[in-house]
Design a protein around this motif. Structure first.
Motif, PDB file in Angstrom:
ATOM      1  N   ILE A  69       0.954  -1.090  -0.035  1.00 43.60           N
ATOM      2  CA  ILE A  69       0.055  -0.309  -0.138  1.00 43.60           C
ATOM      3  C   ILE A  69       0.922   1.234  -0.176  1.00 43.60           C
ATOM      4  CG2 ILE A  69      -1.736   1.298   1.388  1.00 43.60           C
ATOM      5  CD1 ILE A  69      -2.480  -1.648   2.542  1.00 43.60           C
ATOM      6  N   HIS A  86      -1.743  -1.517  -3.944  1.00 44.77           N
ATOM      7  CA  HIS A  86      -2.706  -0.716  -3.810  1.00 44.77           C
ATOM      8  C   HIS A  86      -2.604   0.792  -3.715  1.00 44.77           C
ATOM      9  CE1 HIS A  86      -7.121  -0.226  -2.246  1.00 44.77           C
ATOM     10  NE2 HIS A  86      -6.358   1.094  -1.995  1.00 44.77           N
ATOM     11  N   MET A  88      -2.996   4.800  -3.279  1.00 46.53           N
ATOM     12  CA  MET A  88      -3.768   5.588  -2.582  1.00 46.53           C
ATOM     13  C   MET A  88      -3.210   7.159  -2.857  1.00 46.53           C
ATOM     14  SD  MET A  88      -4.532   3.782   0.878  1.00 46.53           S
ATOM     15  CE  MET A  88      -5.870   5.077   1.586  1.00 46.53           C
ATOM     16  N   GLY A  92      -6.940  10.484   1.313  1.00 51.72           N
ATOM     17  CA  GLY A  92      -7.660   9.469   0.991  1.00 51.72           C
ATOM     18  C   GLY A  92      -7.728   8.480   2.219  1.00 51.72           C
ATOM     19  N   SER A  93      -8.862   7.686   2.367  1.00 54.41           N
ATOM     20  CA  SER A  93      -8.844   6.453   3.060  1.00 54.41           C
ATOM     21  C   SER A  93      -9.497   5.075   2.505  1.00 54.41           C
ATOM     22  CB  SER A  93      -9.236   6.707   4.731  1.00 54.41           C
ATOM     23  OG  SER A  93     -10.646   7.173   4.609  1.00 54.41           O
ATOM     24  N   TYR A  94      -9.004   4.088   3.091  1.00 55.71           N
ATOM     25  CA  TYR A  94      -9.691   2.843   2.312  1.00 55.71           C
ATOM     26  C   TYR A  94      -9.639   1.940   3.421  1.00 55.71           C
ATOM     27  CZ  TYR A  94     -10.799  -0.844  -0.766  1.00 55.71           C
ATOM     28  OH  TYR A  94     -11.297  -1.869  -1.381  1.00 55.71           O
ATOM     29  N   THR A  95     -10.878   1.158   3.396  1.00 60.35           N
ATOM     30  CA  THR A  95     -10.817  -0.082   4.507  1.00 60.35           C
ATOM     31  C   THR A  95     -10.631  -1.256   3.895  1.00 60.35           C
ATOM     32  OG1 THR A  95     -12.470   1.331   5.600  1.00 60.35           O
ATOM     33  CG2 THR A  95     -12.341  -0.973   6.298  1.00 60.35           C
ATOM     34  N   PHE A  96      -9.278  -1.976   4.613  1.00 62.98           N
ATOM     35  CA  PHE A  96      -8.894  -3.326   4.286  1.00 62.98           C
ATOM     36  C   PHE A  96      -9.711  -4.203   5.113  1.00 62.98           C
ATOM     37  CE2 PHE A  96      -6.085   0.099   2.597  1.00 62.98           C
ATOM     38  CZ  PHE A  96      -5.700  -0.474   1.305  1.00 62.98           C
ATOM     39  N   THR A 100      -8.821   0.385   8.506  1.00 61.80           N
ATOM     40  CA  THR A 100      -8.618   1.518   7.827  1.00 61.80           C
ATOM     41  C   THR A 100      -7.023   2.300   7.525  1.00 61.80           C
ATOM     42  OG1 THR A 100     -10.682   1.788   8.160  1.00 61.80           O
ATOM     43  CG2 THR A 100      -9.642   3.721   7.319  1.00 61.80           C
ATOM     44  N   LYS A 102      -5.565   5.728   6.077  1.00 60.16           N
ATOM     45  CA  LYS A 102      -5.519   7.061   5.334  1.00 60.16           C
ATOM     46  C   LYS A 102      -4.229   7.581   5.313  1.00 60.16           C
ATOM     47  CE  LYS A 102      -7.957  11.420   6.561  1.00 60.16           C
ATOM     48  NZ  LYS A 102      -9.158  11.570   5.735  1.00 60.16           N
TER      49      LYS A 102
END
Ligand code: NI
Ligand code: MN
Length: 226
Positions: A69, A86, A88, A92-96, A100, A102
């Protein structure tokens, strides 16, 4: 969750049977207790493209089939080296499946140096990592100067903050004390010091200068239950 420090900016997080590695600079890192050829990782998180942060990412990721990431440009560069990524971007944030992520701002550079052909590859913006895992929030500042928008991080109520104190390439101890006051985490752990002569610092002195905030020096290989 168990969070351990492994010299320079290397942090390992063990949670729910998964191992996360941040900035796995192992080969050439005199301070680390880890070995590049047997370290386990399901996920590798990178703050920026500098070689003392990307470190052994490509080898570790390939051997473990780990997901990397990182900021978009760095992720693309690494994908061309054959690793799963992945991408980013800052804000931005993303939940794996583990929690999460950010990406926050960092005031620094970001490039990967290919020594063998004297090429500097620019790898986008440098970042900090704000992780929410098992209901806890961990901030890893990456490499950064002190900047006033760090104050915004206090609204995430970090349980733990890893802050660079080495000076020269990042903020030094004095600015890191200010950063700690602004971010107001429950615990501060200093990183990015003593790996090279120009970033030699006394981490206990840094902890002693914190007022109203708890700090802890973690030796390489030491960790805390969070
Ligand atoms: Ni750097
Ligand atoms: Mn660095």
């Amino acid at each position: 969750m168990y969070v351990s420090y492994h010299g320079h900016s290397v942090v390992k997080i063990e949670t729910g049977g998964k191992t996360l590695l941040i900035d796995p600079f192992i080969t050439g890192n005199q301070l680390t207790d880890l070995k590049a050829d047997d370290v386990k990782a399901d996920v590798i998180l990178l703050t920026h493209g500098h070689n003392d942060h990307v470190g052994d990412t490509i080898d570790i990721a390939k051997r473990n089939d780990a997901l990397v990431i990182a900021i978009a440009e760095l992720a693309t560069y690494l994908s061309w080296k054959g690793v799963r990524v992945h991408p980013m971007s800052i804000g931005g944030s993303y939940t794996f499946d583990f929690g999460t992520v950010k990406l926050t701002q960092a005031f620094h550079g970001s490039s990967y140096t290919e020594e063998e052909n004297q090429q500097i590859i620019y790898t986008g913006m440098p970042a900090g990592l704000l992780l929410t895992i098992d209901g806890k929030t961990i901030y890893h500042a990456g490499d950064t100067a002190l900047y006033s928008d760090m104050k915004l991080l206090s609204k995430y109520n970090p349980d733990l903050a890893f802050l660079p104190i080495g000076d020269n390439f990042t903020m030094g101890p004095e600015d890191a004390v200010t950063a700690a006051e602004w971010i107001n985490p429950k615990l501060v752990v200093p990183i990015h010091y003593n790996t090279f002569p120009v970033i030699k610092q006394d981490p206990s002195q840094f902890i002693a200068s914190l007022s109203g905030i708890k700090g802890k020096v973690l030796k390489s290989g030491e960790g805390i239950e969070l």
